[in-house]
Design an enzyme around this catalytic site. Structure first.
Site, PDB file in Angstrom:
ATOM      1  N   GLN A 131       0.842  -1.191   0.000  1.00  0.00           N
ATOM      2  CA  GLN A 131       0.000   0.000   0.000  1.00  0.00           C
ATOM      3  C   GLN A 131       0.882   1.247   0.000  1.00  0.00           C
ATOM      4  O   GLN A 131       2.074   1.174   0.290  1.00  0.00           O
ATOM      5  CB  GLN A 131      -0.945  -0.022   1.200  1.00  0.00           C
ATOM      6  CG  GLN A 131      -1.868  -1.250   1.176  1.00  0.00           C
ATOM      7  CD  GLN A 131      -2.900  -1.274   2.274  1.00  0.00           C
ATOM      8  OE1 GLN A 131      -3.522  -0.261   2.577  1.00  0.00           O
ATOM      9  NE2 GLN A 131      -3.115  -2.438   2.875  1.00  0.00           N
ATOM     10  N   GLU A 160      -4.467  -0.512   5.521  1.00  0.00           N
ATOM     11  CA  GLU A 160      -3.612   0.017   6.579  1.00  0.00           C
ATOM     12  C   GLU A 160      -4.239   1.283   7.144  1.00  0.00           C
ATOM     13  O   GLU A 160      -4.834   2.075   6.414  1.00  0.00           O
ATOM     14  CB  GLU A 160      -2.203   0.304   6.049  1.00  0.00           C
ATOM     15  CG  GLU A 160      -1.438  -0.966   5.706  1.00  0.00           C
ATOM     16  CD  GLU A 160       0.043  -0.709   5.490  1.00  0.00           C
ATOM     17  OE1 GLU A 160       0.429   0.459   5.332  1.00  0.00           O
ATOM     18  OE2 GLU A 160       0.814  -1.686   5.492  1.00  0.00           O
ATOM     19  N   LEU A 210      14.676   5.324  10.895  1.00  0.00           N
ATOM     20  CA  LEU A 210      15.838   4.852  11.637  1.00  0.00           C
ATOM     21  C   LEU A 210      17.091   5.262  10.873  1.00  0.00           C
ATOM     22  O   LEU A 210      17.015   5.668   9.708  1.00  0.00           O
ATOM     23  CB  LEU A 210      15.767   3.332  11.792  1.00  0.00           C
ATOM     24  CG  LEU A 210      14.604   2.819  12.640  1.00  0.00           C
ATOM     25  CD1 LEU A 210      14.498   1.296  12.543  1.00  0.00           C
ATOM     26  CD2 LEU A 210      14.751   3.240  14.087  1.00  0.00           C
ATOM     27  N   ASP A 262      -0.253  -9.245  11.124  1.00  0.00           N
ATOM     28  CA  ASP A 262       0.634  -9.103   9.964  1.00  0.00           C
ATOM     29  C   ASP A 262       2.106  -8.971  10.378  1.00  0.00           C
ATOM     30  O   ASP A 262       2.786  -8.019  10.013  1.00  0.00           O
ATOM     31  CB  ASP A 262       0.196  -7.877   9.151  1.00  0.00           C
ATOM     32  CG  ASP A 262       0.934  -7.745   7.835  1.00  0.00           C
ATOM     33  OD1 ASP A 262       1.291  -8.778   7.259  1.00  0.00           O
ATOM     34  OD2 ASP A 262       1.155  -6.605   7.391  1.00  0.00           O
ATOM     35  N   GLU A 272      13.246  -7.030  12.583  1.00  0.00           N
ATOM     36  CA  GLU A 272      14.618  -6.612  12.315  1.00  0.00           C
ATOM     37  C   GLU A 272      15.387  -6.376  13.609  1.00  0.00           C
ATOM     38  O   GLU A 272      14.791  -6.129  14.666  1.00  0.00           O
ATOM     39  CB  GLU A 272      14.635  -5.330  11.473  1.00  0.00           C
ATOM     40  CG  GLU A 272      14.091  -5.503  10.075  1.00  0.00           C
ATOM     41  CD  GLU A 272      14.237  -4.254   9.222  1.00  0.00           C
ATOM     42  OE1 GLU A 272      15.064  -3.375   9.583  1.00  0.00           O
ATOM     43  OE2 GLU A 272      13.538  -4.140   8.200  1.00  0.00           O
ATOM     44  N   ASP A 295       6.119  -1.363  11.489  1.00  0.00           N
ATOM     45  CA  ASP A 295       4.932  -1.509  10.636  1.00  0.00           C
ATOM     46  C   ASP A 295       3.724  -2.046  11.399  1.00  0.00           C
ATOM     47  O   ASP A 295       3.479  -3.241  11.477  1.00  0.00           O
ATOM     48  CB  ASP A 295       5.237  -2.417   9.438  1.00  0.00           C
ATOM     49  CG  ASP A 295       4.162  -2.317   8.359  1.00  0.00           C
ATOM     50  OD1 ASP A 295       3.199  -1.556   8.545  1.00  0.00           O
ATOM     51  OD2 ASP A 295       4.289  -3.005   7.328  1.00  0.00           O
TER      52      ASP A 295
END
Length: 492
Positions: A187, A224, A309, A375, A380, A395
């Protein structure tokens, strides 16, 4: 006659030989040209790479622009401040109207790279902060620079961190100087740059707070929600995890903040609706067409902004597949959905077989259950901190979609492993028994955001209800295996 035939054959042979020779000569010439072009391209790429290493880009050297620069620049060169990477001395910066750079020879560059490697090893051993940037003139860093510097092995920011509040304010109010459609993703997302060179990821508002996930929609095709990003950050901060990058809401002027900076592909998706509202849809895998456009009222629109980041050029990150990733299929189930002993396999696999990683993953499951986010396919970590570090919770766009439904399968890491971190267990019990509920803390925290109300009351009340269910699940594990086995105190 025979003589003529013999002559004819020799003539044909000679003609054929000359043709073959001509083809060989032509091929040789073409090959020489191609090789010459390749050498030219290679030389250009090498020169370009050397230039890029020494150039002052938004990745390596982030210039600060003074508000009064335009007033002081009338006919004269003005020396400005610059933010430079503390551990990367490949570049010498003199910030003014133009930027001057100095190239280093190969031996000096090799020495610097070795020095950087030693410093990163020291970071891993001591758990120090990233400490990436410093100001060239000793002035205070912008809020995003301080945020990047203070990232440590154990958290994105400390509990006492006024610079995070400054960063939230800056994202909501700083002048926007660029808006670029982010490639990839299912998206639309837009990379926003501010006047102080800070950057954030924007998700625009698609629909009102009242609209929830459709009952027949799978998690992987759900819309989203911009407000979910903001709410998830505040929840993470209240729980004391501090693993979600700072996110804030903002009111955008579509013409001034987005369209004027859009490149051709993005710009041609802007239009005026029949109701005379300014709309756009961008380019992406799902929901990027006229029928799914984002529309202003008539020219303003809400959106979320999550701070970027540090660039992977200065702080590399590793992407890990979530062992409890869903199948993302209408017909298939993932292995963990059919195997109740799945956790035993995970526990035998590095890095889940030692250290904090498995407990961090269970923390993430608790967090996702509270927000209703199904989802979570990857996560990471910062490479410089090794494996013994926190997980980045990135996210949250598909969170807070169903206020009346609690998706128990999100807690699979918890009920299959029957482990929970002691500090997380204590926090949840406190929030359950305290006269001030999690919903109250969230409501108070979210009132400071410019797009308040961020969450409607049903979503706030769902947080309190879900805490009770998590505690009930952990107590069941304790009855089966004992508290010392289930509740793990690893010092975090």
């Amino acid at each position: 006659m025979k003589l003529m035939m013999k002559f004819h054959h020799r003539f044909v042979f000679l003609i054929g030989f000359m043709c073959v020779l001509s083809v060989i000569l032509t091929t040789t010439t073409v090959l020489q040209y191609v090789l010459e072009q390749r050498r030219t391209v290679k030389d250009f790429m090498n020169a370009n790479a050397q230039f890029m290493r020494s150039s002052v880009s938004d990745t390596h050297v982030l210039r600060r622009v003074k508000d009064d620069e335009s007033e002081n620049n009338q006919g004269k060169e003005t020396n400005g401040a610059a933010v430079i990477p503390r551990n990367n001395t490949l570049v010498y910066v003199e910030a003014a109207k133009s930027v001057k750079t100095t190239l280093l020879d190969d031996s000096t560059e090799l020495f610097i790279r070795r020095k950087l490697a030693d410093q990163r090893k020291e970071i891993r051993e001591k758990g120090a902060q990233l400490d990436l940037y410093e100001s060239s003139d000793g002035t205070k860093l912008p809020s995003w620079g301080t945020f990047h510097n203070k990232i440590s092995r154990y958290e994105l920011y400390s509990e006492e961190s006024d610079y995070i509040d400054r960063l939230l304010y800056d994202m909501s109010h700083k002048t926007i100087t660029d808006a670029e459609m982010k490639a990839g993703g299912t998206q639309l997302k837009v990379m926003i740059t501010f006047s102080d060179e800070g950057q954030a990821l924007m998700k625009p508002m698609r629909f009102t707070r009242e609209k929830e996930t459709l009952p027949d929609h799978f998690y992987f095709v759900d819309y989203e929600r911009h407000n979910a990003e903001v709410a998830a950050f505040h929840l993470d901060r209240i729980l004391g995890f501090r693993r979600v990058p700072p996110c804030a809401g903002r009111i955008f002027n579509i013409s001034r903040d987005l369209e004027q900076y859009a490149e051709y592909t993005f710009k041609k998706t802007f239009f005026r609706s029949p109701a005379k509202n300014h709309c756009f849809h961008g380019v992406c895998s799902y929901y990027c067409d006229t029928s799914h456009a984002f529309c202003g009222n008539p020219d303003t629109i809400e959106g979320s902004l999550c701070a970027y980041l540090p660039s992977k050029d200065v702080a590399q990150r590793k992407n890990w597949r979530n062992p409890w990733k869903r199948s993302y299929s209408k017909h298939k189930q993932a292995a963990w959905e059919t195997d109740s002993s799945y956790c035993k396999q995970v526990q035998q696999t590095p890095p889940y077989n030692k250290g904090r990683r498995l407990l961090d993953l269970i923390d993430l499951a608790v967090f996702d259950y509270l927000t209703g986010n199904m989802d979570r396919h990857h996560y990471e970590t910062f490479l410089d901190f090794g494996n013994d570090t926190f997980l980045l919770h990135l996210d949250q766009g598909r969170a807070f979609g169903k206020s009346l439904h609690d998706e128990t399968s999100i807690l699979a890491p918890l009920y299959q492993c029957c482990y929970i971190r002691a500090s997380t267990w204590q926090k949840l019990k406190f929030l359950r028994n305290s006269p001030v509920k999690l919903s109250d803390l969230m409501q108070k925290s979210l009132t400071r955001d410019v797009i308040n109300p961020v969450l409607l009351e049903p979503h706030l009340l769902a947080l309190d209800r879900r805490i009770i269910k998590i505690l009930r699940m952990v107590k069941g594990c304790i009855r089966a295996h004992g508290e010392k086995t289930v509740v793990i105190d690893d010092g975090f």
